[in-house]
Design an enzyme around this catalytic site. Sequence first.
Site, PDB file in Angstrom:
ATOM      1  CG  HIS A  15      -6.382  -5.238  -8.182  1.00 18.74           C
ATOM      2  ND1 HIS A  15      -6.569  -4.785  -9.472  1.00 18.74           N
ATOM      3  CD2 HIS A  15      -6.452  -6.598  -8.251  1.00 18.74           C
ATOM      4  CE1 HIS A  15      -6.775  -5.817 -10.276  1.00 18.74           C
ATOM      5  NE2 HIS A  15      -6.702  -6.923  -9.569  1.00 18.74           N
ATOM      6  CB  SER A  24       9.507  16.476   9.095  1.00 18.56           C
ATOM      7  OG  SER A  24       8.902  17.755   9.002  1.00 18.56           O
ATOM      8  CD  GLU A  77       9.547   9.488   0.506  1.00 18.29           C
ATOM      9  OE1 GLU A  77       8.970  10.468   0.036  1.00 18.29           O
ATOM     10  OE2 GLU A  77       9.892   9.424   1.697  1.00 18.29           O
TER      11      GLU A  77
END
Length: 443
Positions: free
Chosen positions: A149, A270, A283
Site C-alpha cells: 500500500h 526542466s 516516466e
Amino acid sequence: MKKSSQQTWGGRFAAGPAEIVKQFTESVSFDWRLYPHDIAGSIAHAKGLAKIGVLTKAEAAKIARRLRTIRPQPNPALEDVHMNVEAALGPVGRKLHTGRSRNDQVATDIRLWLRDNIGCQLSAISDLQRALVALADKNADVVMPGYTHLQRAQPVLFAHHALAYVEMLARDAMRFADCAKRANVSPLGSGAIAGSTLRLAREFVAKELGFDGVTQNSMDAVSDRDFVVEFLAVAAICGMHLSRLAEDLVLWSSAEFGFVRIGDAYTTGSSLMPQKKNPDIAELVRGKTGRLYGNLVAVLTMLKGLPMTYNRDMQEDKEPLFDTADTIGASLRVMADMLRHTKVNRSRCEAAASDPLLLATDLADFLVKRGIPFRQAHHAVGALVAASEKGGVSLPKLAAKKYGAGAAKVFNLQCALAVRKAIGAPSPKNVRAQIARWTKFLK
Ligand code: ARG
C-alpha cells in the site's frame, strides 16, 4: 482513367483504382519491413516449385538470384511489399506466384518476421536481467523497507527487491519463447483459401525457411492472426512489469525517498526550473505501456467477428504489431542502460529501514514462540504500537519493559533479516544464492 495499371490483379478491371483509393489501401509504407522475409519466402517458394516441376531448376535459380540482387525502392502505387517485390523481379518472376496468394504469403512473412523479432526481445530481456542482477550484486547487503500500500511494511534487502523484477522478466521471456513456438509454422501452400490444385512441396518449403512444421488447415492458415495477438499480449504484460520498475525508480529518485541516484545522462532537466533533474526515461517507459495495451486491444477488436477467411481488415495487424515490437524493445534496452547508470544510496535506504515499527510483526512472532496465539499477539503488539505513538517511547523500549530484554533483541535489523531463511524469503544468505543462480543462468 485508363485501363487498369494494376499489373497483378488488373486483368478484369476496365480502370485502375482512384488516387484516393490507392492512398487509402496501400500498405507498403509500413509493410516494407517484411521485405527480407518476403524475399526469403519467395526464394523458398521458387525452390519448392522446381521440386514439383512447375519451374525448371535453372528458372528457380534465376529467380532466386534476382530476388537476392534486386534493390527496389518502395512504390505505394504497387500497394504492398509483395507486389513491389514481384514488380521488381520483372519478366523472370512471371511464374513465381504459381500456387501462391498474397494471403498465405503475408501470413508467412509475418510469422518469419515475428520469429526474428522475438529473438531480439529475448536478448533484450536477458540484458535487462543482467543489469538488475549487477545492481543487486553491487548492493547485496543494503537493507531497505519493503512496501505494501506504499506504506513501509517489513525490511528487505535492496537486492531482493531488484531480483523480484528478474523473476517477472524470466516469465516474460518464457511467454515470448512460447509464442515463437506456436508462430513458427508455415502457412505457405494454403493459397488464397483452399490450397492449390498443384501438389506443392509444403514440407520442403517449410524446412527451407526454418519452420518447425506446416499448418494443417488452409482456411485457418490464411485467416488467423492469433500469433500476433499473443505477441501483443505478451509484450503488454512485459510492459506492465517495466512500468512498475519505472514507477519504483520515479519514487526512489525523488527527494522524499532518495534511495537511488540516476546518472545525469539518463535524466532530463526542466526548461523553467534550473534545479530540476527529472526521471523522464522511467516516466516514458511507464507511459508507453498505454500504447502496448492499446495495440493489443486494437488487433483483438479488428479480428473480432471477422467472417472467415482473409479480409482486408487484417492489413491493420501490422502497424500495432511493429509499434509494439519497437516500443517494448526500446523500453527494455533503455531500462537496462539506465540501471547500469544508477547508484543506490545506502544510507537513505538504511535510514528508512531503521524504523523499529517495521519489525512489529517480528515481535508478534516472538510472542507466538512463547505460546501466545498469533491473533492475540497481533493485538497486544498493536496496542504497544499505539502506546509508543502516544507516549513518544520507542517500541523496542516498551517491548523490553513489558516482555523482558529478549523482546528488545527482536529489533536488531541484521538478525531479523538473517532469520528469514525459508525459500523465497530475503535472508542475506538466500539472496546471495539467488544472485549467484541468476548470474550463472544469464551468462
Ligand atoms: N497487404 C495485404 C495485407 O497485409 C496483403 C494481403 C492482401 N490480400 C488481398 N487479398 N488483398 O493483409
